[in-house]
Design a protein around this motif. Structure first.
Motif, PDB file in Angstrom:
ATOM      1  N   ALA A 196       0.830  -1.203   0.000  1.00  9.38           N
ATOM      2  CA  ALA A 196       0.000   0.000   0.000  1.00  9.38           C
ATOM      3  C   ALA A 196       0.865   1.254   0.000  1.00  9.38           C
ATOM      4  O   ALA A 196       0.562   2.242  -0.672  1.00  9.38           O
ATOM      5  CB  ALA A 196      -0.925  -0.005   1.222  1.00  9.38           C
ATOM      6  N   ARG A 197       1.951   1.209   0.736  1.00 14.86           N
ATOM      7  CA  ARG A 197       2.859   2.355   0.772  1.00 14.86           C
ATOM      8  C   ARG A 197       3.458   2.613  -0.613  1.00 14.86           C
ATOM      9  O   ARG A 197       3.604   3.762  -1.038  1.00 14.86           O
ATOM     10  CB  ARG A 197       3.950   2.110   1.813  1.00 14.86           C
ATOM     11  N   ARG A 198       3.784   1.548  -1.335  1.00 15.32           N
ATOM     12  CA  ARG A 198       4.330   1.728  -2.682  1.00 15.32           C
ATOM     13  C   ARG A 198       3.303   2.362  -3.616  1.00 15.32           C
ATOM     14  O   ARG A 198       3.636   3.223  -4.442  1.00 15.32           O
ATOM     15  CB  ARG A 198       4.818   0.390  -3.251  1.00 15.32           C
ATOM     16  N   LEU A 199       2.042   1.946  -3.500  1.00 18.72           N
ATOM     17  CA  LEU A 199       0.996   2.555  -4.321  1.00 18.72           C
ATOM     18  C   LEU A 199       0.820   4.028  -3.980  1.00 18.72           C
ATOM     19  O   LEU A 199       0.647   4.866  -4.881  1.00 18.72           O
ATOM     20  CB  LEU A 199      -0.330   1.818  -4.134  1.00 18.72           C
ATOM     21  N   ALA A 200       0.846   4.360  -2.692  1.00 18.36           N
ATOM     22  CA  ALA A 200       0.708   5.763  -2.287  1.00 18.36           C
ATOM     23  C   ALA A 200       1.849   6.598  -2.848  1.00 18.36           C
ATOM     24  O   ALA A 200       1.638   7.710  -3.367  1.00 18.36           O
ATOM     25  CB  ALA A 200       0.662   5.860  -0.765  1.00 18.36           C
ATOM     26  N   GLU A 201       3.058   6.077  -2.763  1.00 14.54           N
ATOM     27  CA  GLU A 201       4.213   6.814  -3.273  1.00 14.54           C
ATOM     28  C   GLU A 201       4.143   6.997  -4.782  1.00 14.54           C
ATOM     29  O   GLU A 201       4.589   8.008  -5.322  1.00 14.54           O
ATOM     30  CB  GLU A 201       5.498   6.089  -2.878  1.00 14.54           C
ATOM     31  N   ALA A 202       3.536   6.028  -5.473  1.00 17.05           N
ATOM     32  CA  ALA A 202       3.461   6.084  -6.940  1.00 17.05           C
ATOM     33  C   ALA A 202       2.323   6.972  -7.438  1.00 17.05           C
ATOM     34  O   ALA A 202       2.482   7.666  -8.451  1.00 17.05           O
ATOM     35  CB  ALA A 202       3.302   4.677  -7.504  1.00 17.05           C
ATOM     36  N   GLU A 236     -13.609  10.210 -14.364  1.00 17.80           N
ATOM     37  CA  GLU A 236     -13.657   9.012 -13.530  1.00 17.80           C
ATOM     38  C   GLU A 236     -13.394   9.350 -12.063  1.00 17.80           C
ATOM     39  O   GLU A 236     -12.568  10.217 -11.754  1.00 17.80           O
ATOM     40  CB  GLU A 236     -12.614   8.005 -14.005  1.00 17.80           C
ATOM     41  N   PRO A 237     -14.062   8.663 -11.148  1.00 18.05           N
ATOM     42  CA  PRO A 237     -13.740   8.825  -9.729  1.00 18.05           C
ATOM     43  C   PRO A 237     -12.417   8.154  -9.418  1.00 18.05           C
ATOM     44  O   PRO A 237     -11.809   7.507 -10.275  1.00 18.05           O
ATOM     45  CB  PRO A 237     -14.902   8.112  -9.035  1.00 18.05           C
ATOM     46  N   SER A 238     -11.972   8.317  -8.185  1.00 20.53           N
ATOM     47  CA  SER A 238     -10.722   7.657  -7.805  1.00 20.53           C
ATOM     48  C   SER A 238     -10.912   6.145  -7.772  1.00 20.53           C
ATOM     49  O   SER A 238     -12.009   5.638  -7.534  1.00 20.53           O
ATOM     50  CB  SER A 238     -10.264   8.148  -6.423  1.00 20.53           C
ATOM     51  N   THR A 239      -9.849   5.433  -8.052  1.00 20.29           N
ATOM     52  CA  THR A 239      -9.821   3.983  -7.857  1.00 20.29           C
ATOM     53  C   THR A 239      -9.666   3.713  -6.364  1.00 20.29           C
ATOM     54  O   THR A 239      -8.824   4.322  -5.706  1.00 20.29           O
ATOM     55  CB  THR A 239      -8.652   3.357  -8.628  1.00 20.29           C
ATOM     56  N   ILE A 240     -10.479   2.811  -5.822  1.00 17.00           N
ATOM     57  CA  ILE A 240     -10.409   2.483  -4.398  1.00 17.00           C
ATOM     58  C   ILE A 240      -9.791   1.105  -4.240  1.00 17.00           C
ATOM     59  O   ILE A 240     -10.257   0.126  -4.848  1.00 17.00           O
ATOM     60  CB  ILE A 240     -11.787   2.523  -3.727  1.00 17.00           C
ATOM     61  N   VAL A 241      -8.752   1.031  -3.420  1.00 15.40           N
ATOM     62  CA  VAL A 241      -8.061  -0.231  -3.158  1.00 15.40           C
ATOM     63  C   VAL A 241      -8.159  -0.544  -1.663  1.00 15.40           C
ATOM     64  O   VAL A 241      -7.799   0.290  -0.822  1.00 15.40           O
ATOM     65  CB  VAL A 241      -6.582  -0.157  -3.589  1.00 15.40           C
ATOM     66  N   ASP A 242      -8.648  -1.728  -1.354  1.00 15.80           N
ATOM     67  CA  ASP A 242      -8.697  -2.195   0.039  1.00 15.80           C
ATOM     68  C   ASP A 242      -7.317  -2.736   0.400  1.00 15.80           C
ATOM     69  O   ASP A 242      -6.873  -3.754  -0.132  1.00 15.80           O
ATOM     70  CB  ASP A 242      -9.759  -3.283   0.175  1.00 15.80           C
ATOM     71  N   ALA A 243      -6.649  -2.036   1.303  1.00 21.67           N
ATOM     72  CA  ALA A 243      -5.307  -2.425   1.727  1.00 21.67           C
ATOM     73  C   ALA A 243      -5.303  -2.922   3.165  1.00 21.67           C
ATOM     74  O   ALA A 243      -4.271  -2.880   3.837  1.00 21.67           O
ATOM     75  CB  ALA A 243      -4.350  -1.249   1.567  1.00 21.67           C
ATOM     76  N   THR A 244      -6.452  -3.417   3.637  1.00 17.28           N
ATOM     77  CA  THR A 244      -6.504  -3.948   5.002  1.00 17.28           C
ATOM     78  C   THR A 244      -6.040  -5.393   5.068  1.00 17.28           C
ATOM     79  O   THR A 244      -5.956  -5.965   6.157  1.00 17.28           O
ATOM     80  CB  THR A 244      -7.922  -3.842   5.583  1.00 17.28           C
ATOM     81  N   ALA A 245      -5.776  -5.993   3.909  1.00 18.85           N
ATOM     82  CA  ALA A 245      -5.254  -7.361   3.863  1.00 18.85           C
ATOM     83  C   ALA A 245      -4.401  -7.487   2.614  1.00 18.85           C
ATOM     84  O   ALA A 245      -4.503  -6.688   1.685  1.00 18.85           O
ATOM     85  CB  ALA A 245      -6.392  -8.383   3.839  1.00 18.85           C
ATOM     86  N   VAL A 246      -3.521  -8.474   2.614  1.00 11.78           N
ATOM     87  CA  VAL A 246      -2.666  -8.757   1.456  1.00 11.78           C
ATOM     88  C   VAL A 246      -3.089 -10.108   0.885  1.00 11.78           C
ATOM     89  O   VAL A 246      -3.267 -11.069   1.645  1.00 11.78           O
ATOM     90  CB  VAL A 246      -1.179  -8.763   1.878  1.00 11.78           C
ATOM     91  N   PRO A 247      -3.308 -10.248  -0.442  1.00 12.01           N
ATOM     92  CA  PRO A 247      -3.056  -9.229  -1.452  1.00 12.01           C
ATOM     93  C   PRO A 247      -4.077  -8.094  -1.430  1.00 12.01           C
ATOM     94  O   PRO A 247      -5.219  -8.289  -1.022  1.00 12.01           O
ATOM     95  CB  PRO A 247      -3.148 -10.019  -2.763  1.00 12.01           C
ATOM     96  N   VAL A 253       2.497  -2.939  -7.907  1.00 10.16           N
ATOM     97  CA  VAL A 253       2.235  -4.099  -7.033  1.00 10.16           C
ATOM     98  C   VAL A 253       1.628  -5.193  -7.910  1.00 10.16           C
ATOM     99  O   VAL A 253       0.417  -5.206  -8.157  1.00 10.16           O
ATOM    100  CB  VAL A 253       1.288  -3.733  -5.876  1.00 10.16           C
ATOM    101  N   PRO A 254       2.433  -6.119  -8.412  1.00  6.86           N
ATOM    102  CA  PRO A 254       1.960  -7.077  -9.415  1.00  6.86           C
ATOM    103  C   PRO A 254       0.799  -7.962  -8.974  1.00  6.86           C
ATOM    104  O   PRO A 254      -0.002  -8.386  -9.810  1.00  6.86           O
ATOM    105  CB  PRO A 254       3.204  -7.921  -9.710  1.00  6.86           C
ATOM    106  N   ASP A 255       0.682  -8.258  -7.673  1.00  4.50           N
ATOM    107  CA  ASP A 255      -0.346  -9.220  -7.261  1.00  4.50           C
ATOM    108  C   ASP A 255      -1.632  -8.560  -6.762  1.00  4.50           C
ATOM    109  O   ASP A 255      -2.487  -9.226  -6.175  1.00  4.50           O
ATOM    110  CB  ASP A 255       0.199 -10.170  -6.192  1.00  4.50           C
ATOM    111  N   VAL A 256      -1.819  -7.249  -6.982  1.00  2.00           N
ATOM    112  CA  VAL A 256      -3.071  -6.619  -6.564  1.00  2.00           C
ATOM    113  C   VAL A 256      -4.227  -7.261  -7.328  1.00  2.00           C
ATOM    114  O   VAL A 256      -4.136  -7.534  -8.529  1.00  2.00           O
ATOM    115  CB  VAL A 256      -3.036  -5.090  -6.788  1.00  2.00           C
TER     116      VAL A 256
END
Length: 248
Positions: free
Chosen positions: A86-92, A183-194, A212-215
């Protein structure tokens, strides 16, 4: 009394931001442009203000608003157990059209509705929004419209729907800007991996997977782990080897 400011004028923009800051401190609502559509915002740490925001939209506590933040270093102050992915997605993708659902810091004194202990965070790629967030800190922000009606693309559109339930309207022109997608923002649930996409929007799955290849995409399920191969029993006369012993 409701006041609208034309942020294309430098003096009005400064006055509008100052008035909006005062309104947020007084637990009132403001309308601001974002990089997607216009939003209605309130102090994320004021239950009274969040209640007013939900009432203005005609929305229940079952649909809590996301929280906009001014900078990346606010992430760890509002969320806990942030996965490295999730941190990598935020930074990107921050600032930009990505919202991350994370575990909320349990020590924070806020009430956004029925969040089940989570918070949805985003940094908008909009200068007016970022200027206001720098003055106020995190804001609970939802689209500036009555529930069930079209999202406002100007502050004037928002005022038709929300009227005097909002103290300050910051007019920044059409949102999204001319030539940009709506388009609205894309929402990603980062409370669990993947990590899992729960709303597809401005950031494509392909771009997410470039970081993040396995999202997981919308509606996808994680691949099941293959069944372990059956082990042949050790001969009766032999003691089990180290490899056969359970691992602690």
């Amino acid at each position: 009394m409701t006041t609208s400011y034309d942020c294309a004028d430098a003096d009005q923009r400064a006055a509008g931001l100052e008035h909006a800051q005062r309104a947020i401190r007084a637990h009132q609502c403001v309308v601001l442009p974002t990089d997607t559509v216009y939003g209605i915002g309130a102090d994320a740490f004021s239950p009274q203000a969040v209640t007013l925001l939900l009432a203005a939209k005609g929305r229940s506590r079952k649909m809590p608003p996301p929280v906009l933040i001014p900078r990346l270093n606010a992430l760890d102050g509002l969320a806990t157990d942030v996965p490295a992915e999730a941190r990598r997605l935020a930074e990107a993708f921050w600032p930009g059209g990505l919202t991350l659902i994370l575990h909320a810091q349990p020590s924070l004194d806020w009430d956004l509705g029925e969040t089940q202990g989570t918070v949805a965070l985003r940094i908008p790629a909009d200068d007016i929004a970022q200027d206001l967030l720098t003055l106020t800190g995190p804001l609970a922000v939802s689209s500036a419209n009555r529930t069930g009606q079209a999202a406002a693309q100007t502050a004037a559109d928002a005022e038709v729907q929300l009227a005097e339930s909002v103290e300050v309207y910051l007019e920044g022109g059409h949102r999204p800007a001319e030539g940009e997608g709506s388009e609205p923002s894309t929402i990603v649930d980062a409370t669990a991996v993947p990590l899992r996409v729960v709303r597809q929007g401005a950031i494509s799955l392909e771009r997410l997977r470039g970081v993040v290849p396995d999202v997981l995409g919308l509606g996808e399920e994680p691949a099941e782990a293959p069944e372990p191969a059956a082990e042949a029993p050790a001969p009766a006369a032999e003691a089990p080897s180290v490899e056969d012993s359970p691992r602690n």
